[in-house]
Design a protein around this motif. Structure first.
Motif, PDB file in Angstrom:
ATOM      1  N   TYR A 188       0.782  -1.457  -0.087  1.00 27.94           N
ATOM      2  CA  TYR A 188       0.001   0.061   0.038  1.00 27.94           C
ATOM      3  C   TYR A 188       0.853   1.437  -0.396  1.00 27.94           C
ATOM      4  O   TYR A 188       1.554   2.120   1.264  1.00 27.94           O
ATOM      5  N   GLU A 189       1.086   1.589  -1.179  1.00 23.79           N
ATOM      6  CA  GLU A 189       1.975   2.853  -1.185  1.00 23.79           C
ATOM      7  C   GLU A 189       1.733   4.013  -2.623  1.00 23.79           C
ATOM      8  O   GLU A 189       1.165   3.107  -2.973  1.00 23.79           O
ATOM      9  N   ARG A 190       1.849   4.943  -2.515  1.00 24.73           N
ATOM     10  CA  ARG A 190       1.068   6.092  -3.754  1.00 24.73           C
ATOM     11  C   ARG A 190       2.034   5.135  -5.037  1.00 24.73           C
ATOM     12  O   ARG A 190       2.828   5.645  -4.885  1.00 24.73           O
ATOM     13  N   PRO A 191       1.258   5.525  -6.003  1.00 20.80           N
ATOM     14  CA  PRO A 191       1.792   4.466  -7.145  1.00 20.80           C
ATOM     15  C   PRO A 191       2.275   5.993  -7.898  1.00 20.80           C
ATOM     16  O   PRO A 191       2.253   7.077  -7.580  1.00 20.80           O
ATOM     17  N   GLN A 192       3.607   5.596  -8.970  1.00 13.67           N
ATOM     18  CA  GLN A 192       3.947   6.876  -9.864  1.00 13.67           C
ATOM     19  C   GLN A 192       4.960   5.648 -10.495  1.00 13.67           C
ATOM     20  O   GLN A 192       4.744   4.634 -10.840  1.00 13.67           O
ATOM     21  N   ALA A 193       5.721   6.004 -11.929  1.00 16.21           N
ATOM     22  CA  ALA A 193       6.155   5.423 -12.324  1.00 16.21           C
ATOM     23  C   ALA A 193       6.874   4.002 -11.983  1.00 16.21           C
ATOM     24  O   ALA A 193       7.380   3.891 -11.447  1.00 16.21           O
ATOM     25  N   GLY A 194       6.390   3.108 -12.449  1.00 17.96           N
ATOM     26  CA  GLY A 194       6.715   1.756 -12.001  1.00 17.96           C
ATOM     27  C   GLY A 194       7.140   1.407 -10.617  1.00 17.96           C
ATOM     28  O   GLY A 194       7.678   0.634 -10.638  1.00 17.96           O
ATOM     29  N   ARG A 195       5.730   2.253 -10.365  1.00 15.08           N
ATOM     30  CA  ARG A 195       5.948   1.559  -8.498  1.00 15.08           C
ATOM     31  C   ARG A 195       4.264   1.496  -8.383  1.00 15.08           C
ATOM     32  O   ARG A 195       2.867   2.626  -9.205  1.00 15.08           O
ATOM     33  N   TYR A 196       3.869   0.782  -8.414  1.00 16.13           N
ATOM     34  CA  TYR A 196       2.075  -0.492  -8.057  1.00 16.13           C
ATOM     35  C   TYR A 196       1.879  -0.629  -6.830  1.00 16.13           C
ATOM     36  O   TYR A 196       2.720  -0.968  -6.114  1.00 16.13           O
ATOM     37  N   ARG A 197       0.737  -1.116  -6.842  1.00 14.62           N
ATOM     38  CA  ARG A 197       0.205  -1.361  -5.374  1.00 14.62           C
ATOM     39  C   ARG A 197      -0.014  -3.108  -5.599  1.00 14.62           C
ATOM     40  O   ARG A 197       0.043  -3.335  -4.538  1.00 14.62           O
ATOM     41  N   GLN A 198      -0.252  -2.934  -6.906  1.00  9.85           N
ATOM     42  CA  GLN A 198      -0.260  -4.708  -6.604  1.00  9.85           C
ATOM     43  C   GLN A 198       0.994  -4.951  -7.840  1.00  9.85           C
ATOM     44  O   GLN A 198       1.377  -4.457  -9.445  1.00  9.85           O
ATOM     45  N   HIS A 199       2.248  -5.289  -7.659  1.00 14.21           N
ATOM     46  CA  HIS A 199       3.414  -5.583  -8.585  1.00 14.21           C
ATOM     47  C   HIS A 199       3.347  -7.297  -9.037  1.00 14.21           C
ATOM     48  O   HIS A 199       3.008  -7.827  -8.526  1.00 14.21           O
ATOM     49  N   HIS A 200       4.771  -7.345 -10.179  1.00 13.77           N
ATOM     50  CA  HIS A 200       4.434  -8.548 -10.307  1.00 13.77           C
ATOM     51  C   HIS A 200       6.313  -9.236 -10.544  1.00 13.77           C
ATOM     52  O   HIS A 200       7.149  -8.387 -11.179  1.00 13.77           O
TER      53      HIS A 200
END
Length: 423
Positions: free
Chosen positions: A115-127
RNA sequence: GUGGGCGUAGCUCAGGUGGUUAGAGCGCCAGGUUGUGGCCCUGGAGGCCGGGGGUUCAAGUCCCCUCGUUCACCCCA
């Protein structure tokens, strides 16, 4: 607050992966899978959520990922669970639970949640694509694992990836160093940045990672962990760096590389994509975690692994215009203007033979169906009009070059398109 | 959690200082060719201008709130 205006949308920080991009994802996973398999790794699936203690104990309560970014919740049975924020702890938990023979070499492809603020290359769900080796502290495994990641990036066509490497020491040498560092930080407290001027004591190593001029100035003249490794750790580190060079992997020593989780010991490393403009240019990272198995309640067992962020790797591939994956195209597109019965049986027969066959629906005009056939990227159109229907034949028209067509019997058509070596 | 940019058709975007039926390109559908795609031409469908409130005779345009998005800090893949 206006419920009636609700139009559903993927939650903040999450994304749908749709065709044709999803074909690229498939290809990425497939490439990683085949490499990991060749290196002796077996696929492991762990649940997407775990008892929250797996992460509290494994990663350390101080880790930001745990203290403020975890998706934790209570289920209907009152169990305190958390969506996994990273891939290593669950695999280690599975190792402890099943006790496979060692060294246990596992690879995985799985989503992580923070749970973090999304931005370029940063997501709440990433793989993440990753590997773990549990049950040996052989430095050759450090080399093997890093070489795997490095070759993966190279095979994707990435040329601007820098491998940074460091050693975090072990329980024998790190505590003494941390004490020395604390003394140094305390002496220069006034020169540290605002944040670390107050918080340096809670996690002194973190100050090494700070990019503020004040902190950099203080740590530059302070003790470096690399100079205070015990003999065993120093030997291990030298073995890894030299071994990497031998297998053709360039690395740069980064004394400031301090990773966020408590469990790291000895080798730590990170792959930075220098082609990425965004701040999030770490496309992969990992390290050794010789104390983690024990932390999670298993027998003292060493381990090492890494995780690679799929979204970031693909961003890096975009930046370097490499690893473009074309959507598969049909071999045959059946155009049937006699009602669709022939299309139904022909595509069924072709598909049962493993041929990628597509057709048009809704009984549209021949012109319209051919337009759809063209857009599909199909190599050939198989046309069934009144004449063909009456004579039991099919007209084959090449779509990818100058119009060129011939009429065959249905039998000839099927033979040609369901056998190898057709045109 | 903090701060900035942006939300107009499926997509990419126009819409000076507020003024009647909101536009373009691409895409989509149809026709031009009553058995033939790609190029071209013509036409069509498709928007409560993110949502709510306010100012005004009048709001896509101004103000406030909210949601979303994006970038940065923090941290990380």
């Amino acid at each position: 607050m206006s419920e009636e205006q609700f139009t559903p949308q993927a939650p903040t920080g999450t994304h749908d992966v749709m065709p044709p991009e999803s074909f690229r994802w498939q290809a990425l996973v497939a490439k990683f899978a085949s490499m990991a398999t060749a290196y002796g790794f077996g696929l492991v699936h762990t649940p997407m959520f775990e008892d929250v203690r797996v992460f509290h104990r494994g990663l350390g309560d101080a880790a930001e990922v745990v203290s403020k970014e975890m998706y934790d919740f209570e289920d209907r049975g009152g169990r305190h669970l958390a969506l996994r924020p990273e891939g290593t702890a669950p695999v280690v938990r599975a190792f402890i639970q099943h006790r496979p023979a060692t060294p246990f070499k596992a690879w995985y492809a799985s989503p992580s949640f923070r749970y973090e603020r999304p931005q370029a290359g940063r997501y709440r769900q990433h793989h993440q694509l990753g590997v773990e080796v549990i049950g040996s502290d052989d430095a050759d495994l450090d080399i093997e694992v890093i070489e795997l990641a490095s070759r993966f990036f190279r095979d994707l066509g990435l040329q601007h990836v820098v491998l940074k490497i460091n050693s975090m020491g072990c329980s024998a040498c790190r505590p003494a160093y941390v004490e020395q560092l604390k003394v140094h930080l305390q002496a220069h407290e006034v020169d540290l940045c605002d944040e670390h001027g107050e918080r340096w004591a809670s996690n002194p190593l973190r100050v090494l990672d700070c990019k503020k001029p004040g902190c950099i100035g203080v740590t530059t003249i302070g003790p470096m962990l690399r100079d205070h490794l015990c003999a065993a750790c120093a030997e291990h580190h030298h073995h890894v760096v030299a071994g990497l060079a031998e297998v053709g992997v360039d690395s740069v020593q980064d004394d400031r590389l301090v990773r966020g989780f408590d469990y790291y010991t000895r080798t730590t490393f990170e792959f930075a994509a220098t082609s990425l403009e965004s701040a999030q240019n770490a496309i992969g990272g990992g390290g050794r975690y010789d104390g983690l198995v024990e932390l999670l309640g298993g027998p003292a067992t060493p381990g090492i692994g890494f995780g690679v962020g799929m979204e970031r790797v693909l961003l890096a591939c975009d930046a370097e215009t490499t690893f473009s994956v074309a959507a598969p195209t049909p071999r045959v597109f059946v155009v049937d203007v006699t009602g669709g019965t022939h299309a139904r049986t022909l595509v069924a027969t072709l598909r049962q033979a493993g041929v990628f066959a597509e057709r048009a629906y809704d009984s549209r005009s021949m012109k319209s169906q051919l337009k759809v056939a063209d857009r599909s990227g199909a190599a050939f159109a198989a046309i069934i009009g009144e004449q063909e229907a009456a004579s039991g034949s099919v007209t084959i028209r090449a779509l990818r070059h100058e119009a060129d067509q011939e009429t065959l019997s249905v039998e000839e058509f099927l033979t040609r398109f369901t056998s190898q070596g057709d045109q």
